[in-house]
Scaffold this active site. Sequence first.
Site, PDB file in Angstrom:
ATOM      1  N   ASN A 104       0.825  -1.204   0.000  1.00 25.64           N
ATOM      2  CA  ASN A 104       0.000   0.000   0.000  1.00 25.64           C
ATOM      3  C   ASN A 104       0.861   1.258   0.000  1.00 25.64           C
ATOM      4  O   ASN A 104       0.633   2.199  -0.768  1.00 25.64           O
ATOM      5  CB  ASN A 104      -0.896   0.024   1.244  1.00 25.64           C
ATOM      6  N   HIS A 491     -14.844   2.492 -15.749  1.00 27.81           N
ATOM      7  CA  HIS A 491     -14.680   1.755 -14.505  1.00 27.81           C
ATOM      8  C   HIS A 491     -15.943   0.982 -14.131  1.00 27.81           C
ATOM      9  O   HIS A 491     -15.931   0.178 -13.196  1.00 27.81           O
ATOM     10  CB  HIS A 491     -14.309   2.747 -13.391  1.00 27.81           C
ATOM     11  N   HIS A 648     -15.341  -3.738  -0.506  1.00 31.11           N
ATOM     12  CA  HIS A 648     -15.177  -3.083  -1.798  1.00 31.11           C
ATOM     13  C   HIS A 648     -16.475  -2.560  -2.390  1.00 31.11           C
ATOM     14  O   HIS A 648     -16.461  -1.756  -3.319  1.00 31.11           O
ATOM     15  CB  HIS A 648     -14.523  -4.082  -2.770  1.00 31.11           C
TER      16      HIS A 648
END
Length: 738
Positions: A104, A491, A648
């Site tokens: 990350n 997306h 998510h």
Amino acid sequence: MSVETTNSQSSGPHPDGGDETLAGEAAVDEGYESPAPTDLAEVAETGPYAPDEAALAAVQEHPERFLDRELSWLRFNQRVLELAEDENLPLLERARFLAIFTSNLDEFFMVRVAGLKRRIATGLAVKAASGMMPREVLESIWRVTAELTQRHARTFADQIVPALAEHDIKLVRWEDLDREEQKECKRLFRDRIFPVLTPLAVDPAHPFPYISGLSLNLAVVLRDPKAGKTHFARVKVPPIFERFVPLGNARFVPLEDVIGAHLKRLFPGLEVVETHTFRVTRNEDLEVEEDDAENLLAALEKELLRRRFGPPVRLEVEESISSAVLELLMGELEVTKDEVFKLPGPLDLRGLHGIADLSREELKFPAFVPTTHSFLAEVESAAPVDVFKAARRHDVLLHHPYDSFATSVQRFIEQAAADPHVLAIKQTLYRTSGDSPIIDALIDAAEVGKQVLVLVEIKARFDEHANIRWARKLEQAGCHVVYGQVGLKTHCKLALVVRDEPDGIRRYVHLGTGNYNPKTSRMYEDLGLITTNTAIAEDVAHLFNNLSGWSRNATYAELLVAPDSVRSGLVERIYHEIEHHRAGREAHIRIKANSVVDEAIIDALYLASREGVPVELLVRGICALRPGVPGLSENIRVRSVLGRFLEHSRVFWFANGGEHEAWIGSADMMHRNLDRRVEVLVRLPGEESRQPVTDLLELAFDDDTSAWELHRDGTWTPNDGGVHLQEKLIESQRRRRA
């Protein structure tokens, strides 16, 4: 003992072909965007619900109403680190969270910090929405990162390594090896590692070598005993070998230790005076001028070659490094003192993924097997699921990974490819796995003559190479491949199947919050809807036409589509809740997202809070909204859940005066999603699909559910309510299976 030739160091922040899991995806997915805020008054002009000017002015004049997004991201990664520190979690999962923290932070520097530095250097950076000046943000990033990386290193050395040793998994350094282990490492070095190494000298005839981003390197100081001269050389630690070399009996040593102990083989006749490990992070943000590129595919491939040569943004060194060597590295790499991070070794703990993958199931989360959604398997049968038959009976709301991706979404595409009555398949692909059955099914469909349209987003960060490969493979099979619209990333997650049935043409649709990726579907929490709803299918068909053709129809009955209507549509619904509250009707807003940054939406939520509307946010990553501020946000509560699955899904739920309304989709509340991407939210069409979302949010915001709580000063504190959201859902799924 052997060293497998697996790229264990390259498991990046996006796991679509690798093993990265859980907390690390999508918190950083765009270059440094302009901090110029979106103005709620301007957004409101596109709809009928204009805010009260005095109330809006009171909100916008409130000092420090936004938390800084970069520092909020670092606090997100701190929560990942806190999972590694949590002694209640299985040990190997804690080790994995340490690896995720590293990945990350790598991406954060490669993209966000690099973009911020570039804007400062070019004079384009202005004050952030948080009120912080760019230099102030950068200095805060360096300070917080230094604190977190030291804490990360201490957790590894003081907690994880001793705990692993108690379970007979030992991560040792070279000096801890016995004679037999050292002899075995010597043979390994001679037979496998030495042939791969390339020592690079630095002298007037040999300029300082290029150091690739995220590579692990040895800085070696040598002395010629005859001439008495000192020399410098760099040796790259090959990423093709395992990061931690297995010695047998579950003992492992860092690869750089093995190389460092045998440097005399690389420099015969010279004395090795000093050896230090270092690692460089570079700017890996891509810039492609699409308007000037006749062939976007070729332009992107060219830019990918340049990525390796971005300027350095971080230098990590072991704290034992000498001042002379450090000064040399800083000078040659042109990094400042603030960009140097001194850490206890070993550096680059991404390799802990390999340790976490050991076959020690008692040190991992209990095995979990997804089940087929009850609507797709209403009776037990050995026959494959008939998705078309099930979708004609019910709208199917899927919740992955609890509901199997393989027997739902994957089966949907595979069944469509094999069904002779299917005429066409249209699908968006943002990221997919390296051996994707989705890709194979689309190719099979094209090869038997079906019309197949695939919109491949080749600008999906860090998956550009893979998506270019898939785009060419699909084209060669006869699929119609398009790359979306200039200036926008596509997306949204959409699939449309057109089927010829006895009563006429019927369209089947899947809309989701996650990628069409069978691998990540086992680790990412996502929602998806399979439906034959006529209005939704009509909207999706129009949207595909817009994406593949020239039309720009921005009006849809059951969808909100960015960049045209997601922000304004959500703001309008927030205003609806204010009106319901004023009229004494049920009003409540609940949002689940990865990030909440957009100023216009945050200001609308502040207005709702000031009116007395309860607002609850479940945010995995960045949150720029400041909750609990008197007169501004005392009715807003922000929570965060992290765990074995990466949260998510994006959900937008409104009480709507008692007629509850829920939307799911691909969009987060960020500039990039609302202005520079094609994103889709779909209104769940009936109570059958809405109720599971309502139940999910009820559980997430229950006081007995464990979560981190965001405070007005930007800090997060864990609230151990005793019930973990994901474990509760696993338990519910197991009861259904029983």
